[in-house]
Structure formats: structure tokens, C-alpha cells
Design a protein around this motif. Structure first.
Motif, short mmCIF file in Angstrom:
data_model
loop_
_atom_site.label_atom_id
_atom_site.label_comp_id
_atom_site.label_asym_id
_atom_site.label_seq_id
_atom_site.Cartn_x
_atom_site.Cartn_y
_atom_site.Cartn_z
N ALA A 5 35.05 43.48 36.08
CA ALA A 5 35.17 42.02 36.20
C ALA A 5 36.21 41.66 37.24
CB ALA A 5 35.56 41.41 34.86
N GLY A 6 37.16 42.51 37.49
CA GLY A 6 38.22 42.19 38.44
C GLY A 6 38.16 43.08 39.66
N SER A 7 38.69 42.58 40.75
CA SER A 7 38.82 43.39 41.95
C SER A 7 39.93 42.79 42.78
CB SER A 7 37.51 43.39 42.75
OG SER A 7 37.35 42.21 43.46
N ARG A 38 42.13 33.43 42.97
CA ARG A 38 41.14 34.47 42.70
C ARG A 38 41.56 35.36 41.54
NH1 ARG A 38 37.62 36.29 47.53
NH2 ARG A 38 37.23 34.28 48.49
N ARG A 39 42.83 35.71 41.49
CA ARG A 39 43.32 36.54 40.37
C ARG A 39 43.20 35.79 39.06
NH1 ARG A 39 47.25 37.86 44.20
NH2 ARG A 39 48.74 36.44 43.21
N LEU A 40 43.47 34.49 39.07
CA LEU A 40 43.33 33.68 37.87
C LEU A 40 41.87 33.68 37.39
CD1 LEU A 40 44.43 31.72 35.74
CD2 LEU A 40 44.00 29.88 37.39
N ALA A 43 41.01 37.00 35.86
CA ALA A 43 41.60 37.17 34.54
C ALA A 43 40.84 36.36 33.49
CB ALA A 43 43.07 36.76 34.56
N VAL A 44 40.50 35.12 33.82
CA VAL A 44 39.76 34.29 32.88
C VAL A 44 38.36 34.87 32.65
CG1 VAL A 44 38.74 31.99 32.51
CG2 VAL A 44 41.08 32.21 33.38
N GLU A 48 37.09 35.85 28.98
CA GLU A 48 35.90 35.23 28.39
C GLU A 48 34.80 36.24 28.11
OE1 GLU A 48 35.51 32.15 27.09
OE2 GLU A 48 37.66 32.08 27.49
N LEU A 49 34.65 37.23 29.00
CA LEU A 49 33.66 38.28 28.72
C LEU A 49 34.03 39.04 27.46
CD1 LEU A 49 32.79 39.67 32.25
CD2 LEU A 49 31.21 38.66 30.61
N ALA A 50 35.32 39.34 27.28
CA ALA A 50 35.77 40.05 26.08
C ALA A 50 35.55 39.18 24.84
CB ALA A 50 37.25 40.43 26.21
#
Length: 126
Positions: A5-7, A38-40, A43-44, A48-50
């Protein structure tokens, strides 16, 4: 979810990118210029996926979240949300009706009535 989800790179996180599960967000992602924004969003997205995964399972979570995102983006755009709420209204920083975000309408010059915090004389506040 396809990929992480993050990069930290320039492209959208795998979950948000054009081929990702949250593809409806890829257009908004492309508008985010600041890395902090973008980092925010990353993280969201992970949070939300979790959260959704905990309720309905990992398999359906990305689709459910993508549907939610698409529905909400559509609502905002149909109602003109970004334009009506933030883009078009005048944002006066002073009592001058010609002031818009510290700039004079018509000339684009600085509004003389705006007192920016970094230029305020501290002695005058005592």
C-alpha cells in the motif's frame, strides 16, 4: 491488494496506482505534489485497508475500499465540492474586500492590510 500500500517513490502506491485496487484514487494521487501529502495518503490507505480487512477479510477489502473511494469522489465532483468548497470562494486575509489570500484582486500585488505573523512587530503586541 496488489503489492504494498505504501511506497516512497514518485509513483502511486501499488494499491492506488492505475492498475491497483484503489485506481479511483490515481487521479487525485497525481495531483499531490508534496511528499508529506503522499505519505499521509499512503498511511491512511494502509490503515483503511487494515480496518476493512478486519471486518470483511483481506480478499474483498481492496474492492470494498475502492468502491467507497469511487462513490465518494463521484459525490464530491457531482456537487462541485473542490471548486465550491475551496477553489472558487474568496479567502480574505484582511478587511480589504479586494484581498484574496494576501494578494490584491486585479493587480496581483501584495495586500497592504495583511499582517503576516513573521513580519509583525512583536513590540506592538506587548
Amino acid at each position: 491488494m496488489r503489492g504494498r500500500a505504501g511506497s516512497s517513490g514518485e509513483g502511486a502506491p501499488a494499491a492506488i496506482g492505475p492498475a491497483g485496487d484503489l485506481a479511483p484514487g490515481s487521479l487525485v494521487w497525481a495531483l499531490l505534489e508534496r511528499s508529506a501529502a503522499r505519505r499521509l495518503v499512503e498511511a491512511v490507505t494502509r490503515t483503511e485497508l487494515a480496518r476493512v480487512s478486519g471486518s470483511i477479510g483481506r480478499t474483498d477489502a481492496p474492492r470494498i475500499l475502492a468502491d467507497r473511494l469511487a462513490r465518494r469522489l463521484e459525490d464530491q465532483m457531482r456537487l462541485g465540492g473542490p471548486l465550491v468548497g475551496r477553489g472558487l470562494p474568496l479567502r480574505r486575509d484582511s478587511s480589504d474586500v479586494r484581498c484574496d489570500e494576501g494578494l490584491r484582486l486585479g493587480t496581483g500585488g501584495s495586500c497592504e492590510r495583511v499582517r503576516w505573523p513573521d513580519t509583525v512587530d512583536r513590540a506592538a503586541d506587548r
